[in-house]
Motif scaffolding. Structure first.
Motif, mmCIF file in Angstrom:
data_model
loop_
_atom_site.group_PDB
_atom_site.id
_atom_site.type_symbol
_atom_site.label_atom_id
_atom_site.label_comp_id
_atom_site.label_asym_id
_atom_site.label_seq_id
_atom_site.Cartn_x
_atom_site.Cartn_y
_atom_site.Cartn_z
ATOM 1 N N GLU A 201 -20.291 2.244 -8.346
ATOM 2 C CA GLU A 201 -19.986 2.953 -9.585
ATOM 3 C C GLU A 201 -18.705 2.444 -10.238
ATOM 4 O OE1 GLU A 201 -19.840 7.099 -8.783
ATOM 5 O OE2 GLU A 201 -22.009 7.272 -8.541
ATOM 6 N N GLY A 202 -17.968 1.596 -9.569
ATOM 7 C CA GLY A 202 -16.722 1.086 -10.124
ATOM 8 C C GLY A 202 -15.572 2.065 -10.014
ATOM 9 N N LYS A 203 -15.662 2.998 -9.079
ATOM 10 C CA LYS A 203 -14.597 3.970 -8.838
ATOM 11 C C LYS A 203 -14.081 3.786 -7.417
ATOM 12 C CE LYS A 203 -16.417 7.362 -12.033
ATOM 13 N NZ LYS A 203 -16.901 8.726 -12.209
ATOM 14 N N PRO A 204 -13.197 2.817 -7.221
ATOM 15 C CA PRO A 204 -12.728 2.544 -5.862
ATOM 16 C C PRO A 204 -11.855 3.680 -5.346
ATOM 17 C CG PRO A 204 -11.468 1.268 -7.437
ATOM 18 C CD PRO A 204 -12.560 1.944 -8.210
ATOM 19 N N PRO A 205 -11.774 3.824 -4.027
ATOM 20 C CA PRO A 205 -10.927 4.887 -3.464
ATOM 21 C C PRO A 205 -9.458 4.618 -3.715
ATOM 22 C CG PRO A 205 -11.796 3.489 -1.735
ATOM 23 C CD PRO A 205 -12.462 3.061 -2.999
ATOM 24 N N LYS A 206 -8.691 5.695 -3.767
ATOM 25 C CA LYS A 206 -7.245 5.592 -3.944
ATOM 26 C C LYS A 206 -6.545 6.173 -2.731
ATOM 27 C CE LYS A 206 -7.024 5.646 -8.931
ATOM 28 N NZ LYS A 206 -6.456 6.293 -10.106
ATOM 29 N N CYS A 207 -5.435 5.579 -2.366
ATOM 30 C CA CYS A 207 -4.653 6.027 -1.225
ATOM 31 C C CYS A 207 -3.921 7.317 -1.595
ATOM 32 C CB CYS A 207 -3.663 4.943 -0.832
ATOM 33 S SG CYS A 207 -2.596 5.415 0.527
ATOM 34 N N ILE A 208 -4.035 8.319 -0.739
ATOM 35 C CA ILE A 208 -3.320 9.581 -0.932
ATOM 36 C C ILE A 208 -2.086 9.640 -0.042
ATOM 37 C CG2 ILE A 208 -3.482 12.075 -0.702
ATOM 38 C CD1 ILE A 208 -6.414 11.898 -1.214
ATOM 39 N N HIS A 209 -2.240 9.165 1.194
ATOM 40 C CA HIS A 209 -1.146 9.265 2.164
ATOM 41 C C HIS A 209 -1.237 8.112 3.155
ATOM 42 C CE1 HIS A 209 1.906 11.298 4.558
ATOM 43 N NE2 HIS A 209 1.155 11.104 5.630
ATOM 44 N N VAL A 210 -0.087 7.603 3.581
ATOM 45 C CA VAL A 210 -0.019 6.567 4.616
ATOM 46 C C VAL A 210 0.591 7.217 5.852
ATOM 47 C CG1 VAL A 210 0.910 4.316 5.251
ATOM 48 C CG2 VAL A 210 0.292 4.772 2.881
ATOM 49 N N TYR A 211 -0.123 7.121 6.977
ATOM 50 C CA TYR A 211 0.327 7.755 8.214
ATOM 51 C C TYR A 211 1.302 6.864 8.976
ATOM 52 C CZ TYR A 211 -3.345 11.188 7.517
ATOM 53 O OH TYR A 211 -4.140 12.185 6.997
ATOM 54 N N ASN A 212 2.521 6.717 8.463
ATOM 55 C CA ASN A 212 3.611 6.085 9.194
ATOM 56 C C ASN A 212 4.928 6.611 8.655
ATOM 57 O OD1 ASN A 212 4.115 4.676 6.837
ATOM 58 N ND2 ASN A 212 3.349 2.731 7.597
ATOM 59 N N ILE B 78 0.858 -1.176 0.000
ATOM 60 C CA ILE B 78 0.000 0.000 0.000
ATOM 61 C C ILE B 78 0.895 1.227 0.000
ATOM 62 C CG2 ILE B 78 -1.805 1.241 1.223
ATOM 63 C CD1 ILE B 78 -2.674 -1.452 0.116
ATOM 64 N N GLN B 79 0.786 2.013 -1.041
ATOM 65 C CA GLN B 79 1.510 3.268 -1.155
ATOM 66 C C GLN B 79 0.587 4.256 -1.848
ATOM 67 O OE1 GLN B 79 4.957 2.244 -3.375
ATOM 68 N NE2 GLN B 79 3.858 1.837 -5.257
ATOM 69 N N THR C 32 7.462 5.053 7.073
ATOM 70 C CA THR C 32 7.995 4.513 5.833
ATOM 71 C C THR C 32 7.198 4.920 4.603
ATOM 72 O OG1 THR C 32 6.716 2.481 6.047
ATOM 73 C CG2 THR C 32 8.930 2.511 7.020
ATOM 74 N N GLY C 33 5.926 5.233 4.755
ATOM 75 C CA GLY C 33 5.085 5.553 3.608
ATOM 76 C C GLY C 33 4.529 4.319 2.926
ATOM 77 N N ILE C 34 4.774 3.145 3.503
ATOM 78 C CA ILE C 34 4.248 1.889 2.977
ATOM 79 C C ILE C 34 3.302 1.316 4.027
ATOM 80 C CG2 ILE C 34 4.818 -0.458 2.275
ATOM 81 C CD1 ILE C 34 7.492 0.690 1.279
ATOM 82 N N GLY C 35 2.066 1.067 3.633
ATOM 83 C CA GLY C 35 1.043 0.655 4.576
ATOM 84 C C GLY C 35 1.092 -0.810 4.933
ATOM 85 N N LYS C 36 0.954 -1.096 6.213
ATOM 86 C CA LYS C 36 0.838 -2.467 6.734
ATOM 87 C C LYS C 36 -0.556 -2.602 7.344
ATOM 88 C CE LYS C 36 5.206 -3.379 5.998
ATOM 89 N NZ LYS C 36 5.559 -4.131 4.825
ATOM 90 N N ILE C 37 -0.872 -3.789 7.803
ATOM 91 C CA ILE C 37 -2.187 -4.021 8.373
ATOM 92 C C ILE C 37 -2.347 -3.208 9.662
ATOM 93 C CG2 ILE C 37 -1.573 -6.038 9.736
ATOM 94 C CD1 ILE C 37 -4.252 -7.227 8.617
ATOM 95 N N GLY C 38 -3.487 -2.541 9.803
ATOM 96 C CA GLY C 38 -3.760 -1.706 10.962
ATOM 97 C C GLY C 38 -3.333 -0.256 10.804
ATOM 98 N N ASP C 39 -2.644 0.095 9.722
ATOM 99 C CA ASP C 39 -2.212 1.479 9.514
ATOM 100 C C ASP C 39 -3.394 2.360 9.097
ATOM 101 O OD1 ASP C 39 0.411 1.142 10.201
ATOM 102 O OD2 ASP C 39 1.135 0.912 8.150
ATOM 103 N N ILE C 40 -3.269 3.627 9.398
ATOM 104 C CA ILE C 40 -4.270 4.612 9.012
ATOM 105 C C ILE C 40 -3.806 5.258 7.708
ATOM 106 C CG2 ILE C 40 -5.596 6.623 9.788
ATOM 107 C CD1 ILE C 40 -5.777 4.132 11.623
ATOM 108 N N VAL C 41 -4.715 5.369 6.746
ATOM 109 C CA VAL C 41 -4.391 5.968 5.449
ATOM 110 C C VAL C 41 -5.405 7.063 5.143
ATOM 111 C CG1 VAL C 41 -3.272 3.930 4.486
ATOM 112 C CG2 VAL C 41 -5.707 4.226 4.179
ATOM 113 N N LEU C 42 -4.995 7.993 4.301
ATOM 114 C CA LEU C 42 -5.886 9.029 3.790
ATOM 115 C C LEU C 42 -6.255 8.628 2.375
ATOM 116 C CD1 LEU C 42 -7.110 11.839 4.433
ATOM 117 C CD2 LEU C 42 -5.139 12.821 3.294
ATOM 118 N N VAL C 43 -7.559 8.559 2.080
ATOM 119 C CA VAL C 43 -8.005 8.110 0.769
ATOM 120 C C VAL C 43 -8.840 9.193 0.084
ATOM 121 C CG1 VAL C 43 -7.979 5.668 1.376
ATOM 122 C CG2 VAL C 43 -10.050 6.965 1.704
#
Length: 162
Positions: A60-71, A39-40, A73-84
């Motif tokens: 609608e077939g428009k899934p959310p996209k990750c804007i920012h990962v709150y950690n 997740i990036q 490293t900038g790479i999301g792991k399980i349990g991380d908070i992200v901005l979408v």
């Protein structure tokens, strides 16, 4: 210089040796990197709760996209908070299931699953449709103690655990 002149569309294109040099040269310009299983930024995600904005975006077939990962490293792991980015809005979400290889005894999912939350950590939906990993209990409790928000409310709306 000579190669550019030979590869240009001209009367020399019918020679097989020249055309093979031109095709090899063009294939070097194409990037062929492997698919990234993490997740990036700009990663497509799947909303698994019953929040109105999440259901509408997925229908609608428009899934959310990750804007920012709150950690760090900038790479999301399980349990991380992200901005979408979802339906033209910015929302926070918790990563509850990932496609990437996990630690032992943590399940690997077929899609990158999120649950939408507000700034206080309260889920926007009232139910989660997929099973949640049990390791998420300890991860979210640690994040709740470190931050001010209560992220364990996501566990309260989950009905199944793996």
């Amino acid at each position: 210089m000579i190669l550019k002149q030979l590869c240009a569309p001209s009367r020399y294109q019918h020679f097989s040796k020249i055309s093979s040099v031109c095709s090899n040269n063009k294939s070097r310009l194409i990037s062929t990197s492997a698919a990234v299983c993490e997740i990036q930024k700009m990663t497509r995600l799947r909303v698994v709760d019953n929040s109105p904005i999440g259901k509408l975006a997925m229908a609608e077939g428009k899934p959310p996209k990750c804007i920012h990962v709150y950690n760090k490293t900038g790479i999301g792991k399980i349990g991380d908070i992200v901005l979408v980015a979802i339906k033209g809005e910015k929302k926070k979400a918790v990563l509850v299931g990932l496609k990437q290889n996990q630690a032992p005894k943590v399940p690997k999912f077929d899609s990158n699953n999120i649950v939408l939350i507000d700034d206080n950590g309260t889920p926007l939906g009232t139910r989660v449709h997929v099973p949640i990993p049990t390791i998420l209990r300890t991860i979210l409790k640690e994040k709740t103690l470190a931050k001010g928000a209560d992220y364990t409310k996501v566990l309260g709306i989950a009905s199944r655990f793996i």
